[in-house]
Design a protein around this motif. Sequence first.
Motif, short mmCIF file in Angstrom:
data_model
loop_
_atom_site.label_atom_id
_atom_site.label_comp_id
_atom_site.label_asym_id
_atom_site.label_seq_id
_atom_site.Cartn_x
_atom_site.Cartn_y
_atom_site.Cartn_z
N VAL A 85 6.35 -31.75 103.49
CA VAL A 85 6.26 -30.89 104.51
C VAL A 85 7.66 -30.26 104.98
N GLY A 86 7.81 -29.06 105.17
CA GLY A 86 9.14 -28.42 105.25
C GLY A 86 9.66 -28.51 106.78
N VAL A 87 9.97 -29.81 107.02
CA VAL A 87 10.58 -30.21 108.15
C VAL A 87 11.99 -30.75 108.13
N PRO A 88 12.98 -30.70 108.72
CA PRO A 88 14.19 -31.57 108.22
C PRO A 88 13.86 -32.81 108.34
N PRO A 89 14.67 -33.83 107.45
CA PRO A 89 14.54 -35.23 107.47
C PRO A 89 15.34 -35.93 108.70
N GLN A 90 14.76 -36.90 109.02
CA GLN A 90 15.72 -37.61 110.21
C GLN A 90 16.94 -38.34 109.62
N GLN A 91 17.88 -38.50 110.53
CA GLN A 91 19.20 -39.18 110.34
C GLN A 91 18.75 -40.51 110.68
N PRO A 92 18.81 -41.60 109.78
CA PRO A 92 18.89 -42.94 110.30
C PRO A 92 19.85 -43.34 111.22
N ASN A 93 19.43 -44.49 112.14
CA ASN A 93 20.77 -44.96 112.98
C ASN A 93 21.47 -45.90 112.17
N ASP A 94 22.53 -46.62 112.94
CA ASP A 94 23.45 -47.58 112.48
C ASP A 94 22.61 -48.83 111.85
N LYS A 95 21.25 -48.82 112.35
CA LYS A 95 20.43 -50.05 111.43
C LYS A 95 19.86 -49.55 110.27
#
Length: 285
Positions: A85-95
């Motif tokens: 699906v053409g949506v931006p990937p999420q950026q993981p937090n420090d965990k």
Amino acid sequence: MNIEDELRGALDVTAPPATTSLDTVLRRGKRRVFARRAGAVFGAAAVVVGIGMGAVTLTPPPSSQPPAAQLPRVISQHDLDWTRVGVPPQQPNDKGECQYKGRTTQPEFPVGMAELSSELVGGFEADLRRLFPGLEVDRTGVRDGNYRSERQFDLTDRGGTGSVQLLAGRFTTGSPQFYADDALRITGDCAPPLRKVLADGTILQMHGVHRFRPDKPFKAYAQALYAYRKDGLILKIEVRTTGSADMRRVPELSDFWEPVAPGRDSLPLSQEQLVMLGLAVAVAV
């Protein structure tokens, strides 16, 4: 992710050979024709892509989102004609975790609240046995509560015992794409899900491998595939590293189950096998 988020997510509240395409297979007819041929198709695909009937081993990482190198092989668009699906990937937090996002609009019967017909459950079990003869399939019973209904089957091979769950929901307004789009982050994955749109408008959406109950000290894993059918039925298939012996009822919410052990070291179905099962369910009568 706390227990409330995990439970809302659980309830949704909040390749074949080159000569045969998946669309061609699906157009050939009803579920039983497909199921009989799927075993042969999968066997041929296993030779091409180098996969076996066994599960893909996971090396449990320290976070809820395993690094790409530790996930089962990603389905290639060439092999199975799926797209991300053409949506931006999420950026993981420090965990190393990404944001869980529940549905903004609930169907009339959220996933887990619609009754599963005996025909659908029987067909699902038959598909498991036909498609994956190398697995021992054990029906562990009905898990019905005050408002939640699910069916679980233990799946056992040399890697141990995991499980697969089947749940249903239903909508009478809106479209399959609306509800699929509204659930892109339902499992808290960093990458967008993979999607396949069938000729009849049904949408299959497969999410990545994720931690199942990351608040637990052990690392159990799951992967979910949803079918948003044109007739308004939503089906969720979730494969887990935990079997029935590794689960118990949540004390404060008796309709839900939680893991008390990590289970096996691998999911009992590979991504390719989950796709084959999802396609069989998507065309079920």
